[in-house]
Design an enzyme around this catalytic site. Structure first.
Site, mmCIF file in Angstrom:
data_model
loop_
_atom_site.group_PDB
_atom_site.id
_atom_site.type_symbol
_atom_site.label_atom_id
_atom_site.label_comp_id
_atom_site.label_asym_id
_atom_site.label_seq_id
_atom_site.Cartn_x
_atom_site.Cartn_y
_atom_site.Cartn_z
ATOM 1 N N GLY A 9 0.634 -0.981 0.076
ATOM 2 C CA GLY A 9 -0.014 -0.081 0.027
ATOM 3 C C GLY A 9 0.778 1.189 -0.002
ATOM 4 C CB SER A 19 -1.197 -7.831 0.502
ATOM 5 O OG SER A 19 -1.929 -7.597 -0.537
ATOM 6 C CB THR A 69 7.722 -0.446 11.050
ATOM 7 O OG1 THR A 69 7.426 -0.705 9.731
ATOM 8 C CG2 THR A 69 9.043 -0.558 11.094
ATOM 9 N NE ARG A 113 -1.903 -0.367 13.830
ATOM 10 C CZ ARG A 113 -1.211 0.558 13.393
ATOM 11 N NH1 ARG A 113 -0.108 0.684 13.093
ATOM 12 N NH2 ARG A 113 -1.989 1.769 13.076
ATOM 13 C CD GLU A 154 3.373 -0.187 21.047
ATOM 14 O OE1 GLU A 154 3.231 0.823 20.885
ATOM 15 O OE2 GLU A 154 3.536 -0.984 19.930
ATOM 16 C CG HIS A 199 4.690 2.328 18.316
ATOM 17 N ND1 HIS A 199 3.418 1.535 18.486
ATOM 18 C CD2 HIS A 199 4.548 2.830 16.770
ATOM 19 C CE1 HIS A 199 2.972 1.843 17.460
ATOM 20 N NE2 HIS A 199 3.289 2.237 16.372
#
Length: 322
Positions: free
Chosen positions: A158, A179, A239, A241, A270, A289
C-alpha cells in the site's frame, strides 16, 4: 456559573504537543490545556485522571477507549485522535455517549524511513559495532549482509509498502510482494513481482518487511509455521502492527537462531514492560514505536488537533471519524 472547558493531551512523552503546535487560539477561547507526559495503562487510573475533562487528545493508538472507559467520562464531548484511522476507539459507544471523534492527517514517510533504519541496522550490525567501538570492544566483529542483488519480500504494498519497495529497488534489490488482495498489475506498477503465496514470499526472501493493516485476516498472519519457512540467514522487520506477527513465536525463533534477526517497532504491550523478554532477545533491533515520531508528523498531528478543537467549539467539527 458554567465551568471552564478543559482539554487533556495524553501520552505526550517528549513534550512535543505544546512545543510543535500553537495552542494559544484554544486557550484564548477559555479552554484549559493540560499535557500529560506519562502513560496510564490501568482503566481505573485513566478514568480518575480524565473524568474532569471535556476534550481529550490521544496519540495514535496508545490509549484504548472502549465503552467501559467512555461511560466513566461524563464531561467528555470531543476526542481527537492523530491519524484518520484508529482501531482502539469504540466509535459506537462514543456516539451513544454524545462524544464527537475527530482525526488528523498523518504521513506515511516516517514509518518508511524507520523501516529502512531497522533493516540497514540489522544488515550491517550497526548497534553491535557502535557499542563495541564506544566501549573498547572488538574491532570488526560482524560480517554485514548485502542488500544489492538480494530479495526483499513485502507483506503489503500500500502507501507505505510501495515506498519501501522503491527504496529497495534503488539499493539494487529484487522486490517481491504479497497480500490477500494484491494483483500482478499493481505489484508490477511499483516495480515488484507478485509472490504466488505468502509462504513462497517468506521462503524466498532475504529480508521480509510487514506493511499491512491489522484486521481479522491479518491478525496472527505470521506464526511459528510461517517463521519456520524463512531462511536462517533472513531478517524480519515489522513496523506495522504487532499482532500481525505472533510475538511469542518470533521470540522463540530468535532464541533458537532460526532466523538471522528481526527489527521491531511495535509490541503487544506498549510501553514494553521492564523485564520483558524481548528487551534482551538475541539478534533483535528494537525501537519504542517510533514509526510516526518525527517533528513534521507531530507538527501535523497537534497542529490539526488544534484545528479540530476550534472547529468543534464553533459547532462545525472537521475530520470526523470513523
Amino acid at each position: 456559573m458554567t465551568a471552564p472547558l478543559r482539554c487533556a493531551v495524553l501520552d505526550d512523552f517528549q513534550g512535543a504537543a505544546t512545543t510543535l503546535a500553537d495552542w494559544s487560539p484554544v486557550t484564548a477561547r477559555g479552554v484549559e490545556v493540560v499535557s500529560y507526559p506519562d502513560h496510564l495503562a490501568d482503566e481505573d487510573a485513566l478514568a480518575a485522571r480524565l473524568a474532569g475533562y471535556d476534550i481529550l487528545v490521544t496519540l495514535r493508538e496508545r490509549v484504548p477507549f472502549p465503552a467501559s472507559l467512555l461511560q466513566r467520562l461524563p464531561r467528555l464531548k470531543l476526542l481527537v485522535a492523530s491519524g484518520m484511522r484508529n482501531s482502539v476507539i469504540d466509535y459506537a459507544a462514543a456516539g451513544r455517549a454524545g462524544v464527537t471523534v475527530c482525526g488528523t492527517a498523518s504521513s506515511s514517510t516516517p514509518p518508511v524511513e524507520l523501516t529502512w533504519a531497522l533493516l540497514l541496522g540489522l544488515a550491517r550490525g550497526i548497534v553491535t559495532e557502535n557499542t563495541a567501538l564506544r566501549e573498547g570492544g572488538p574491532w570488526q566483529q560482524t560480517v554485514g549482509a548485502d542488500l544489492h542483488g538480494r530479495r526483499l519480500g513485502l507483506l503489503g504494498l500500500g502507501k507505505t509498502g510501495s515506498r519501501v519497495a522503491r527504496i529497495g529497488l534503488a539499493f539494487g534489490m529484487e522486490v517481491t510482494a504479497w497480500s490477500q488482495n494484491l494483483t500482478k498489475e499493481r505489484a508490477e506498477a511499483e516495480g515488484a513481482t507478485l509472490a504466488p503465496s505468502k509462504e513462497a514470499l517468506l521462503a524466498g526472501s532475504d529480508f521480509v518487511s510487514v506493511h499491512l493493516a491489522l484486521g481479522e485476516r491479518t491478525r496472527g498472519l505470521i506464526g511459528a509455521a510461517e517463521l519456520a519457512l524463512m531462511r536462517p540467514t533472513a531478517y524480519l522487520v515489522n513496523t506495522s502492527r504487532s499482532a500481525i506477527v505472533d510475538q511469542e513465536a518470533l521470540l522463540e525463533a530468535l532464541r533458537d537462531g532460526r532466523i538471522a534477526g528481526a527489527g521491531l517497532d511495535v509490541f503487544d504491550t506498549e510501553p514494553l514492560p521492564a523485564g520483558h523478554p524481548l528487551r534482551t532477545a538475541p539478534n533483535l533491533l528494537a525501537t519504542p514505536h517510533l514509526g510516526y515520531v518525527t517533528r513534521a508528523n507531530y507538527a501535523t498531528y497537534y497542529g490539526e488537533a488544534v484545528e479540530d478543537v476550534l472547529a468543534f467549539l464553533d459547532g462545525a467539527p472537521v475530520r470526523v471519524l470513523p
